[in-house]
Scaffold this motif. Structure first.
Motif, PDB file in Angstrom:
ATOM      1  N   THR A  34      -2.328   1.154   8.064  1.00 37.71           N
ATOM      2  CA  THR A  34      -2.204   2.299   7.342  1.00 37.71           C
ATOM      3  C   THR A  34      -1.376   3.189   7.332  1.00 37.71           C
ATOM      4  O   THR A  34      -0.316   4.276   7.795  1.00 37.71           O
TER       5      THR A  34
ATOM      6  N   GLN B 162       0.929  -1.174  -0.411  1.00 40.35           N
ATOM      7  CA  GLN B 162       0.018   0.037   0.239  1.00 40.35           C
ATOM      8  C   GLN B 162       0.974   1.285   0.373  1.00 40.35           C
ATOM      9  O   GLN B 162       0.817   2.293  -0.716  1.00 40.35           O
TER      10      GLN B 162
ATOM     11  N   LEU C  23       1.835   2.184  -3.732  1.00 41.13           N
ATOM     12  CA  LEU C  23       0.919   2.231  -4.564  1.00 41.13           C
ATOM     13  C   LEU C  23       0.945   4.120  -3.928  1.00 41.13           C
ATOM     14  O   LEU C  23       0.531   4.732  -5.068  1.00 41.13           O
ATOM     15  N   ALA C  24       1.102   4.667  -2.305  1.00 40.91           N
ATOM     16  CA  ALA C  24       1.063   5.649  -2.908  1.00 40.91           C
ATOM     17  C   ALA C  24       2.097   6.483  -2.690  1.00 40.91           C
ATOM     18  O   ALA C  24       1.896   8.043  -3.110  1.00 40.91           O
ATOM     19  N   TRP C  25       3.037   6.240  -2.228  1.00 40.55           N
ATOM     20  CA  TRP C  25       4.630   7.487  -1.858  1.00 40.55           C
ATOM     21  C   TRP C  25       4.818   8.008  -3.531  1.00 40.55           C
ATOM     22  O   TRP C  25       4.489   8.525  -3.620  1.00 40.55           O
TER      23      TRP C  25
ATOM     24  N   LEU D 255       3.445   8.672  -5.938  1.00 41.17           N
ATOM     25  CA  LEU D 255       2.186   9.628  -5.426  1.00 41.17           C
ATOM     26  C   LEU D 255       2.220  11.121  -5.304  1.00 41.17           C
ATOM     27  O   LEU D 255       1.891  11.955  -6.081  1.00 41.17           O
ATOM     28  N   LEU D 256       2.645  10.750  -4.542  1.00 44.76           N
ATOM     29  CA  LEU D 256       3.043  12.173  -3.859  1.00 44.76           C
ATOM     30  C   LEU D 256       4.358  12.800  -4.101  1.00 44.76           C
ATOM     31  O   LEU D 256       4.071  14.304  -3.908  1.00 44.76           O
TER      32      LEU D 256
ATOM     33  N   ALA E 143       2.019   4.418   8.216  1.00 48.24           N
ATOM     34  CA  ALA E 143       2.857   5.041   6.877  1.00 48.24           C
ATOM     35  C   ALA E 143       3.816   6.579   8.029  1.00 48.24           C
ATOM     36  O   ALA E 143       4.959   6.453   6.644  1.00 48.24           O
TER      37      ALA E 143
END
Length: 381
Positions: A184, A127, A130-132, A134-135, A188
């Motif tokens: 998560t 997860q 997937l997100a990092w 994008l930041l 994080a």
């Protein structure tokens, strides 16, 4: 973690190894993404996710298939539903949320062990993957719109997310330690501080080189102590993660910052040992395979594993991990063989595996329930 699962009395807080893993992962992934930005001015999400898939998915899918087969062969019918529910959750990398939800149910609050329970940490990591990125893409978008320094924007964006996650983890530990452990959102920040250290290394490399070799060697040993001592002594599981997680997190940051100092008494001498290097190479496969092996052997033998057998099972786990590393991980990561070298074939093989696991997870619990009902009826008759 292997010590914690095999001999909890020796490493009662061996689960802190997960926190070390989170920080290291955050550092390495952020450093990788920052190098790509420096080199190309952008991030290719497709290339990033394909690399992560090659690295993580094949071995994980192999373990989930093996656990599914072993469940059908050795697990009691009464456990099939719980096992396959978590196998499917692990297949989609939401096992941490499956456990978080189960921890809120009075009948499941104790979270009895399953052969894939350890996939919760891998789920959190996926997860994060997937997100990092994008930041960082968000920071690049702000850069193009506002024209500020990319480094400054990254400090604000990544720092804000990391700080908010840490604050939420402290709030959550006061109300529900299970949610604080598996969430998560609450975890994080551990990836985040590793990422911020990578950002510091990129934006201020002198910070890494400013201190002498002796200072860095001392920092590396101090960091190692901050990891090892709590693992061997910490007992209060309901207070973890909380502020106690800062011990392994800070220890890991210190070791990364120190690097491998060129002094006789630095940790470089230990890290450079061939067995240590080998363990690092097989660590991912060892993480995946050891717990199912530990879980299924007592089902096969019918008795809890005695200490000598546990030692043998560690040896078996190491052998299986080495084979997994050579014949599964390396084939896909280094694009070897007819499957590993072709992305479409790889995607098809993974999709086929996923479909098989999901199908078993849908059908097997019903078969087990029918069998249990039939046995109950026969017993009454």
């Amino acid at each position: 973690m292997v010590l914690h699962h095999g001999w909890p009395a020796i490493a009662p807080a061996g689960y802190m190894g997960v926190d070390v893993f989170f920080v290291v992962s955050g550092y390495l992934i952020t450093a990788l993404l920052l190098r790509e930005v420096d080199r190309t001015g952008r991030i290719s999400l497709r290339e990033f996710y394909v690399r992560r898939a090659r690295r993580i998915l094949p071995a994980a899918m192999a373990v989930l298939l093996a656990v599914s087969a072993a469940t059908l062969a050795f697990a009691p019918y009464r456990d099939w539903a719980a096992y396959f529910r978590e196998i499917v959750a692990s297949t989609f990398y939401v096992e941490n949320w499956r456990l978080a939800v189960d921890s809120q149910l009075p009948a499941s609050a104790d979270l009895e062990s399953t052969p894939v329970q350890h996939f919760w940490s891998l789920s959190v990591e996926e997860q994060f993957y997937l997100a990092w990125p994008l930041l960082i893409l968000l920071a690049l978008w702000i850069l193009r719109r506002r024209g500020h320094s990319l480094q400054r924007i990254l400090w604000v964006v990544l720092g804000a997310v990391t700080s908010a996650s840490f604050a939420w983890s402290l709030v959550l530990i006061g109300s529900d330690h299970n949610l604080a452990y598996f969430s998560t959102v609450a975890r994080a920040w551990e990836f985040g501080v590793g990422g911020l250290l990578a950002l510091l290394a990129s934006s201020a490399p002198r910070f890494f080189a400013a201190s002498g070799q002796g200072v860095r060697a001392a920092a590396s040993w101090a960091g190692l102590a901050l990891i090892v001592v709590p693992i061997a002594t910490f007992q209060d599981t309901e207070a973890f993660p909380g502020v106690w997680v800062l011990l392994p997190v800070v220890g890991t940051l210190a070791i990364i910052w120190a690097g491998l100092p060129a002094t006789r008494w630095s940790t470089a001498g230990v890290v450079g040992l061939r067995p240590v290097q080998w363990m690092g190479d097989v660590s991912y496969s060892l993480y995946l395979w050891h717990w199912p092996i530990f879980m299924f052997v007592p089902m096969i033998t019918g008795v809890p594993s005695p200490p000598l057998l546990m030692v043998a099972l560690v040896g078996v786990s190491l052998v299986v991990a080495a084979l997994s590393k050579q014949f599964i991980e390396d084939h896909f990561r280094r694009r070897r063989g007819p499957v590993g070298s072709h992305p479409r074939v790889l995607a098809g093989a993974l999709a086929f595996t996923l479909a098989g696991v999901v199908a078993l997870g849908s059908v097997a619990p019903g078969i087990a329930a029918d069998e249990l009902a039939c046995r109950s009826q026969n017993h009454r008759d």
